[in-house]
Design an enzyme around this catalytic site. Structure first.
Site, PDB file in Angstrom:
ATOM      1  N   LYS A   1      -9.349  14.202   3.913  1.00 57.09           N
ATOM      2  CA  LYS A   1      -8.410  13.139   4.103  1.00 57.09           C
ATOM      3  C   LYS A   1      -7.551  13.035   5.246  1.00 57.09           C
ATOM      4  O   LYS A   1      -7.463  14.201   5.844  1.00 57.09           O
ATOM      5  CB  LYS A   1      -7.552  12.660   2.821  1.00 57.09           C
ATOM      6  CG  LYS A   1      -6.754  14.197   2.515  1.00 57.09           C
ATOM      7  CD  LYS A   1      -6.124  14.041   1.090  1.00 57.09           C
ATOM      8  CE  LYS A   1      -6.988  14.183  -0.166  1.00 57.09           C
ATOM      9  NZ  LYS A   1      -7.079  12.732  -1.003  1.00 57.09           N
ATOM     10  N   ARG A   2      -6.766  12.301   5.616  1.00 51.24           N
ATOM     11  CA  ARG A   2      -6.046  12.214   6.840  1.00 51.24           C
ATOM     12  C   ARG A   2      -4.835  13.574   6.365  1.00 51.24           C
ATOM     13  O   ARG A   2      -4.683  13.772   5.514  1.00 51.24           O
ATOM     14  CB  ARG A   2      -5.017  10.999   7.223  1.00 51.24           C
ATOM     15  CG  ARG A   2      -5.818   9.853   7.609  1.00 51.24           C
ATOM     16  CD  ARG A   2      -5.024   8.409   7.995  1.00 51.24           C
ATOM     17  NE  ARG A   2      -4.506   8.212   6.816  1.00 51.24           N
ATOM     18  CZ  ARG A   2      -3.177   8.116   6.321  1.00 51.24           C
ATOM     19  NH1 ARG A   2      -2.408   8.515   7.215  1.00 51.24           N
ATOM     20  NH2 ARG A   2      -2.890   7.706   4.966  1.00 51.24           N
TER      21      ARG A   2
ATOM     22  N   THR B   1      -8.631   6.950  -2.786  1.00 41.66           N
ATOM     23  CA  THR B   1      -9.873   6.436  -3.126  1.00 41.66           C
ATOM     24  C   THR B   1     -10.756   7.439  -2.878  1.00 41.66           C
ATOM     25  O   THR B   1     -12.053   7.324  -3.644  1.00 41.66           O
ATOM     26  CB  THR B   1     -10.402   5.109  -2.245  1.00 41.66           C
ATOM     27  OG1 THR B   1      -9.921   5.397  -0.725  1.00 41.66           O
ATOM     28  CG2 THR B   1      -9.375   3.844  -2.581  1.00 41.66           C
TER      29      THR B   1
ATOM     30  N   LYS C   1     -14.339   8.500  -5.153  1.00 43.03           N
ATOM     31  CA  LYS C   1     -15.734   8.611  -4.610  1.00 43.03           C
ATOM     32  C   LYS C   1     -16.356  10.167  -4.981  1.00 43.03           C
ATOM     33  O   LYS C   1     -17.527  10.242  -5.371  1.00 43.03           O
ATOM     34  CB  LYS C   1     -15.627   8.769  -3.019  1.00 43.03           C
ATOM     35  CG  LYS C   1     -15.358   7.716  -2.288  1.00 43.03           C
ATOM     36  CD  LYS C   1     -14.949   7.765  -0.838  1.00 43.03           C
ATOM     37  CE  LYS C   1     -14.113   6.605  -0.004  1.00 43.03           C
ATOM     38  NZ  LYS C   1     -13.535   6.951   1.130  1.00 43.03           N
TER      39      LYS C   1
ATOM     40  N   HIS D   1       0.719  -1.345   0.021  1.00 41.34           N
ATOM     41  CA  HIS D   1       0.038  -0.142   0.100  1.00 41.34           C
ATOM     42  C   HIS D   1       0.774   1.305  -0.195  1.00 41.34           C
ATOM     43  O   HIS D   1       0.314   2.396   0.053  1.00 41.34           O
ATOM     44  CB  HIS D   1      -1.153  -0.118   1.311  1.00 41.34           C
ATOM     45  CG  HIS D   1      -2.248  -0.876   0.984  1.00 41.34           C
ATOM     46  ND1 HIS D   1      -3.309  -0.259   0.484  1.00 41.34           N
ATOM     47  CD2 HIS D   1      -2.290  -2.067   1.308  1.00 41.34           C
ATOM     48  CE1 HIS D   1      -4.212  -1.172   0.511  1.00 41.34           C
ATOM     49  NE2 HIS D   1      -3.697  -2.343   0.937  1.00 41.34           N
TER      50      HIS D   1
ATOM     51  N   LYS E   1       0.344  14.737   1.463  1.00 42.63           N
ATOM     52  CA  LYS E   1      -1.061  15.026   1.110  1.00 42.63           C
ATOM     53  C   LYS E   1      -1.199  16.517   0.487  1.00 42.63           C
ATOM     54  O   LYS E   1      -2.038  16.974   0.090  1.00 42.63           O
ATOM     55  CB  LYS E   1      -2.357  14.430   1.738  1.00 42.63           C
ATOM     56  CG  LYS E   1      -2.379  12.726   1.737  1.00 42.63           C
ATOM     57  CD  LYS E   1      -3.444  12.382   2.794  1.00 42.63           C
ATOM     58  CE  LYS E   1      -3.409  10.793   2.870  1.00 42.63           C
ATOM     59  NZ  LYS E   1      -4.312  10.221   1.654  1.00 42.63           N
TER      60      LYS E   1
END
Ligand SMILES: *Cc1c(COP(=O)(O)O)cnc(C)c1O
Length: 811
Positions: free
Chosen positions: A544-545, A652, A656, A356, A550
């Site tokens: 998101k986290r 992901t 969505k 991952h 990110k």
């Protein structure tokens, strides 16, 4: 699929309420009403659950077990109703009783046993396996406390324990009779009998693993699979009792606590696991319990152990459950008496592994001493595996000691889990095309040359049932009206919607649906944060986290720049925007927590500045979780997927959002690339460094954060604003963010991508002004999102990795 009409449902429900609470419905609280509804649905499910199990026990179909340290399932009621095909019946029946279904659904506590994407993927996979009639079950840990509950207090993240079981859990069933004993510590006794060497673990600490089963309901197909989560308990209460009689009550309590600690808490991501003995214990605990019960069940129904791999597939979600490999070896060798060669063959054929992440800090390894003391027999097996495997390497790579020690399972004082997972399994997959290519080319290239056929790609997916049918019913209805309902079972059929993208009527309808969803979210924002936002503004969302890669910081710096521009020029012509953030930072991750502080400080200042408030607002919603995501995503116009290229394995939430008709602004990272390939360059907004440029910087250096900053006046201004007291009287408040960007040379290239990101955001502004054109882009995104259904992903796993050739039949 069950058939029940409205009046029967009403009767069943009233009866259930009375039985459960011993009072009449009218006197009950909403939570009691929710509980009664949940247990009624579980009753409805029970029969199909038993039937499913009976059928699969009789048949020789391959059973898949998905082992994962995390299952982020969220709420179950709405999904169960949807998949049983009775959500509307139920809504109607409750309406007659003056009860609002949505209100009850909102009372369910999220089952939040995961950090983020990895855990949510496991949950979407369970849904898809059941809905595709694949006999596939989850195996994990029943943490007493889920991922922490986040509250933003005075602009800072405050963590509280997530006591999700406090009010009970209507979905789980405790199966004491299916408990297993897991052994820790002690020594291994080696004896020879009849020419065979027998290994027995003695003086160990026994721990009882008790399973709790949750039904996973397939979509209108009568299939109910099982999510089995293990809880740790002391082996017997007698221990407590005898100690008590000797006056050692406290000692007994201490033992009980140390046992229960195993299934107490979920470790947050992004913390350094090294040296965390309890985490290693957790991993072996659920893997050993899971495998023992699978083998027991297999044999009970007449399976021959030599054929185990023909009937069972075990998938490990990241390296966390890698001990499944030596544990299966142990069972086959020590308990079933198979030879090493046979045991190894069966294990390899049974186990498959998903990687991952390529973030180096996430690669798990355990100090040999700790490993050996805690798991003495397992260590012997790993050592033997390593020895035989290194022998092979020596023959193949004569004299190449560096290479061999890099590839070894045990080296430099550590047991390396990724290496063990690759050597002990038959399949290694990445989670998006780019990610798999990077694994092959870079991170795991030595292994790829050794075992090329093991490596493959399975691009992630999401359950379109939860993320579209359930959470955006108006959009679902529009799709049904235009293209029919075949896409529900065959999500690729959503492509038929493409031609409607150019129809101005449909564009208008899409906009109406979006506006309705935005109004609902605006209401939630007002209720929870007291902030008034304009539903006609662009809802620009990053949820998101919180993590440096990110790049929430990039988004925030851009807002800070826009704010400065607006102060200078209040007449600046921009489409009004609402910036929405949500996400948790790992409690020990200082930089991420500082990023939350920055976003909240910027929000505080901007939201209270009347000069700019008809143009921009910022909202940081507390406690990001599945049920919150389900409310934000259908109301989003712009999806922020702006990670440093090469760092986001797949993502992901990007999927969505597109499925719910948002336009994506993205780097060419993870599955963003595949989204671009589906919708075409004109329907996604791409910016930033390419893979090659990023890898070049990492390999050859040459990046200077200071140079980039000093050559861009906008960057000079916004970085200065981090430390000049503009956003907080305490000039050191955002020091960590500042230093990460400049002092530590901006590891994730935020400053380098700033200019290109701003240009991309200007494009967003331009496109949104033509709302029909914008909705056309949205429609094309929706039409091409079917490929990102986890049904597609699971079919690829089933045929390409697990070899589940036969699905459940005739149920
Ligand atoms: C989908 C989802 C994620 C994953 O989001 P990414 O943006 O892909 O990291 C994390 N948390 C929750 C609650 C989700 O629903």
């Amino acid at each position: 699929m069950i058939s029940v009409d409205k009046s029967t449902f009403k009767k069943d429900y009233q009866k259930k309420f009375l039985e459960l609470h011993g009072m009449e419905l009218v006197n009950g609280t909403n939570f009691q009403k929710y509980e009664a509804l949940g247990s009624l649905i579980r009753d409805y499910v029970a029969e199909s659950w038993i039937n499913t199990r009976r059928k699969t026990d009789k048949s020789k179909e391959k059973q898949v077990y998905y082992f994962s340290m995390e299952f982020l399932v969220g709420r179950l009621l709405g999904d169960a109703l949807l998949n049983l095909g009775i959500r509307e019946t139920c809504r109607g029946a409750l309406n007659d009783l003056n009860i609002d279904l949505e209100e009850l659904e909102n009372l369910e506590h999220d089952q939040g046993l995961g950090n983020g994407g990895l855990g949510r993927l496991a949950a979407c996979f369970l849904d898809s396996m059941a809905s595709l009639s694949i006999p596939g079950h989850g195996c994990g840990i029943r943490y007493k406390y889920g991922f922490f509950e986040q509250k933003i207090i005075n602009g800072t993240q405050v963590e509280a324990p997530d006591n999700w079981l406090r009010e009970g859990n209507v979905w789980e069933i405790k199966k004491l009779d299916k408990a297993e004993v897991v052994k820790f510590g002690g020594e291994v006794k080696v004896e020879e009998t009849n020419g065979r060497i027998i290994f027995t673990q003695v003086n160990y600490e026994p721990i009882l693993a008790v399973p709790y089963d949750t039904p996973i309901v397939g979509y209108k197909n009568n299939v109910i699979n099982t999510l089995r989560l293990w809880s740790a308990e002391p082996v017997s209460n007698e221990f407590d009792f005898s100690s008590f009689s000797r006056g050692e009550f406290l000692k007994a309590l201490a033992y009980k606590n140390s046992v229960e600690a195993i299934s107490q808490v979920l470790y947050p991501d992004d913390s350094v696991y090294e040296g965390r003995r309890l985490r290693l214990k957790q991993q072996y605990f659920f893997v050993s319990a899971g495998l023992q019960s699978i083998v027991r069940h297999f044999k009970k129904h007449g399976g021959k152990i030599e054929e185990f791999d023909e009937h069972v597939a075990i998938h490990i979600n990241d390296t966390h459950p890698t001990l499944a490999i030596p544990e299966l070896m142990r069972i086959l060798l020590d308990e079933e008496g198979l030879s090493w060669e046979t045991a190894k063959r069966i294990t390899n054929n049974t186990v498959s592994y998903t990687n991952h992440t390529i973030l180096a800090e996430a690669l798990e390894k355990w100090p040999i001493d700790m490993f050996k003391t805690l798991l003495p027999r397992i260590y012997m097996i790993v050592e033997e595996m390593n020895k035989r495997y290194c022998n092979e390497l020596w023959n193949k790579y004569i004299g190449q000691w560096d290479k061999i020690s890099k590839m070894a399972i045990i080296a430099d004082g550590y047991v390396r889990m990724a290496n063990l997972a690759i050597v002990g399994s038959h399949s290694v997959n990445g989670v998006a095309k780019l990610h798999t290519e990077i694994l092959k080319k870079q991170e795991m290239s030595d292994f790829y040359y050794l075992y090329p056929s093991k490596f493959n790609n399975k691009t992630n997916g999401i359950s379109h049932r939860r993320w579209l049918l359930k959470s955006n019913s108006d959009l679902k209805n529009l799709l049904c009206e235009t293209i029919g309902d075949s896409f529900i079972k065959h999500p690729m059929d959503m492509e038929m919607f493409h031609k409607y993208a150019y129809d101005s009527n449909i564009q208008k309808k899409l906009n109406d649906i979006k506006l309705k969803n935005k109004n609902k979210l605006a209401k939630l924002i007002y209720e929870t944060k007291g902030i008034v936002v304009d539903p006609n503004s662009i809802f620009d969302v990053q949820i998101k986290r919180i993590h440096a890669y990110k790049r929430q910081t990039l988004n925030c710096l851009r807002i800070m720049d826009l704010y400065r521009q607006l102060i200078e020029n209040p007449n600046l012509d921009i489409v009004p925007r609402t910036f929405i953030f949500a996400g948790k930072a790992a409690p020990a991750y200082y930089l991420a927590k500082n990023t939350i502080e920055l976003i909240n400080a910027v929000a505080e200042k901007i939201n209270n500045d009347k000069r700019v408030n008809d143009k921009i607002k910022i909202v940081f919603l507390d406690n990001y979780r599945v049920s919150l995501a389900e409310k934000i995503i259908p109301a989003t116009d712009l999806s922020e997927q702006i990670s440093t290229t090469t760092k986001e394995a797949s993502g992901t939430s990007n999927m969505k959002f597109m499925m719910n008709g948002a336009v994506t602004i993205a780097t060419l990272d993870g599955a963003n690339i595949e989204i671009k390939d589906e919708v075409g360059e004109e329907n996604i907004i791409i910016f930033g460094l390419t893979e090659r440029e990023v890898l070049n910087y990492y390999q050859k250096g040459g990046y200077s954060a200071w140079d980039i900053r000093n050559n861009d006046n906008r960057l000079i201004r916004v970085t200065d604003d981090l430390i000049n007291g503009f956003y907080n009287n305490d000039k050191n408040r955002f020091r960590s963010v500042y230093e990460n960007l400049l002092t530590y040379n901006d590891e994730f290239f935020v400053l380098k991508d700033f200019d290109s990101y701003l240009n991309a955001q200007n494009k967003v502004d331009k496109y949104y002004r033509d709302i029909n054109q914008w909705q056309q882009m949205c429609a094309i995104n929706i039409a091409h999102s079917g490929i990102f259904s986890s049904d597609r992903t699971i079919l690829e796993y089933a045929t390409g990795i697990w070899g589940s050739t036969v699905l459940y039949k005739n149920l």
